[in-house]
Design an enzyme around this catalytic site. Structure first.
Site, mmCIF file in Angstrom:
data_model
loop_
_atom_site.group_PDB
_atom_site.id
_atom_site.type_symbol
_atom_site.label_atom_id
_atom_site.label_comp_id
_atom_site.label_asym_id
_atom_site.label_seq_id
_atom_site.Cartn_x
_atom_site.Cartn_y
_atom_site.Cartn_z
ATOM 1 N N GLU A 1 0.870 -1.188 0.000
ATOM 2 C CA GLU A 1 0.000 0.000 0.000
ATOM 3 C C GLU A 1 0.897 1.226 0.000
ATOM 4 O O GLU A 1 1.909 1.256 0.709
ATOM 5 C CB GLU A 1 -0.865 0.107 1.264
ATOM 6 C CG GLU A 1 -1.991 -0.872 1.406
ATOM 7 C CD GLU A 1 -2.807 -0.625 2.693
ATOM 8 O OE1 GLU A 1 -2.648 0.442 3.349
ATOM 9 O OE2 GLU A 1 -3.602 -1.512 3.042
ATOM 10 N N GLU B 1 -13.589 5.554 0.063
ATOM 11 C CA GLU B 1 -14.484 4.630 0.775
ATOM 12 C C GLU B 1 -15.200 5.412 1.875
ATOM 13 O O GLU B 1 -14.625 5.698 2.925
ATOM 14 C CB GLU B 1 -13.675 3.458 1.348
ATOM 15 C CG GLU B 1 -13.052 2.587 0.268
ATOM 16 C CD GLU B 1 -12.117 1.535 0.835
ATOM 17 O OE1 GLU B 1 -12.618 0.523 1.367
ATOM 18 O OE2 GLU B 1 -10.888 1.725 0.762
ATOM 19 N N LYS C 1 -15.415 4.197 5.729
ATOM 20 C CA LYS C 1 -14.228 3.840 6.522
ATOM 21 C C LYS C 1 -14.236 4.603 7.835
ATOM 22 O O LYS C 1 -14.610 5.771 7.896
ATOM 23 C CB LYS C 1 -12.944 4.156 5.748
ATOM 24 C CG LYS C 1 -12.576 3.097 4.736
ATOM 25 C CD LYS C 1 -11.109 3.138 4.366
ATOM 26 C CE LYS C 1 -10.282 2.262 5.278
ATOM 27 N NZ LYS C 1 -8.916 2.061 4.792
ATOM 28 N N GLU D 1 -8.923 9.052 5.880
ATOM 29 C CA GLU D 1 -9.151 7.647 5.514
ATOM 30 C C GLU D 1 -10.190 7.490 4.408
ATOM 31 O O GLU D 1 -10.181 6.489 3.678
ATOM 32 C CB GLU D 1 -9.584 6.838 6.739
ATOM 33 C CG GLU D 1 -8.499 6.620 7.780
ATOM 34 C CD GLU D 1 -7.389 5.699 7.284
ATOM 35 O OE1 GLU D 1 -7.701 4.724 6.572
ATOM 36 O OE2 GLU D 1 -6.229 5.948 7.613
#
Length: 326
Positions: free
Chosen positions: A247, A298, A301, A307
């Site tokens: 990542e 997202e 999250k 995030e």
């Protein structure tokens, strides 16, 4: 002559495309279908994907795509896989039935499991059982785990990097397992979080835009962070272990330095750097297998606002940045 040059050009473009993957997280209520997402990878020339649990809808969509896959074991499953029969069942359910036409590359047993957490005691046993089950099924898939940079201390200068006193007894048997199986260590490497936590770090150094090298020979923070992990591996006798960057990303909003401009700059420069074959000062002359985080914002999250803003694409599949993956 021209045919040879054309072939060489095709091969080099394949190599470039293949050093870059994108992580596909699904913690959102507005994301496209699995099949639409696989199609989006294909139309953008993204040749590698990481998923965070055995998502059978995604596995079905990946059939015949040629996309290389990192598939994680779900965190809540880790303990059960310390039983070898359960590990065999897991492989027989989620890997073997798809293995003919899904290109599994790595199984990640644990993502950012810290040595003082309950799950840490299960990782090596689960890795061993999954690897044994994969070998029994005559499949060529490597088993690893993904760490984060909190396991490293003394990371600057990078040559001084060492595993923390908590991390070393946890990670050393795992490293021995990886070495004996010829598998890489997966590492999540985030210059963004280093910068956000310490803004005395020059932004240009974090974004790959710094002119020239700093006083310890580094042009960018990504290489410095990656090499500090390589230095830690050398100190536990694993100097030949490869790291795959499982990542790396930069958010477009929600925190210090988080903007569309900075994130677009980071991703474009990371793709260029990882694909260039320049490598890092400790590992020169190699492309860096790197998975960008993440395919989409997202919106469900948990955690800090950033995030929810790591996506390369919007939920409507329009690109957030002008990036070339190949």
């Amino acid at each position: 002559m021209s045919a040879i040059f054309l072939l060489v050009g095709m091969l080099s473009s394949i190599t470039v495309a293949q050093s870059i993957g994108v992580c596909y997280g699904v913690i959102g209520d507005n994301l496209p279908s699995r099949q639409e997402v696989v199609d989006l990878y294909k139309t953008n020339g993204i040749g590698r994907m990481r998923i965070y649990y055995p998502d059978e809808e995604a596995l079905q969509a990946l059939r015949g795509s040629g996309i290389e896959l990192i598939m994680d074991v779900a965190k809540e499953t880790l303990q059960s896989l310390t039983d070898s029969n359960a590990a065999t069942d897991w492989v027989n359910k989620y890997v073997t039935p798809y293995s003919q036409d899904v290109n599994f590359k790595y199984i990640a047993v644990g993502n950012e499991i810290h040595p003082n957490t309950n799950e840490a005691q299960y990782i090596l046993s689960a890795m061993t059982n999954i690897q044994n089950a994969i070998s029994s099924a005559n499949l060529q898939i490597k088993v690893s785990t993904a760490i984060d940079s909190t396991l490293i201390t003394n990371s600057y200068p990078p040559n001084d990097g060492v595993f923390t006193s908590d991390a070393e007894p946890y990670i050393k048997p795992i490293i021995n397992f990886l070495v004996s199986n010829g598998a890489p260590l997966l590492a999540n490497v985030y210059p963004y979080f280093a910068y956000a936590n310490d803004q005395s770090i020059p932004l240009a150094y974090a974004l790959f835009t710094q002119q020239g090298n700093n006083d310890v020979g580094y042009q960018n923070l990504f290489d410095a962070m990656l090499d500090s992990i390589y230095a830690a591996l050398e100190k536990v006798g694993a100097s030949n272990l490869q790291i795959v960057v499982s990542e790396s990303g930069w958010p477009s909003e929600g925190g210090a330095g988080a903007s569309i401009d900075n994130a677009g700059t980071y991703y474009a420069n990371l793709i260029r750097h990882a694909s260039s074959g320049n490598g890092t000062p400790k590992r020169p002359g190699e492309s860096i297998e790197t998975y960008l985080f993440a395919m989409f914002d997202e919106n469900q999250k948990q955690g800090a606002d950033t995030e929810r803003h790591f996506g390369l694409f919007n939920p409507d599949k329009s690109p957030k940045y002008q990036l070339s993956f190949n």
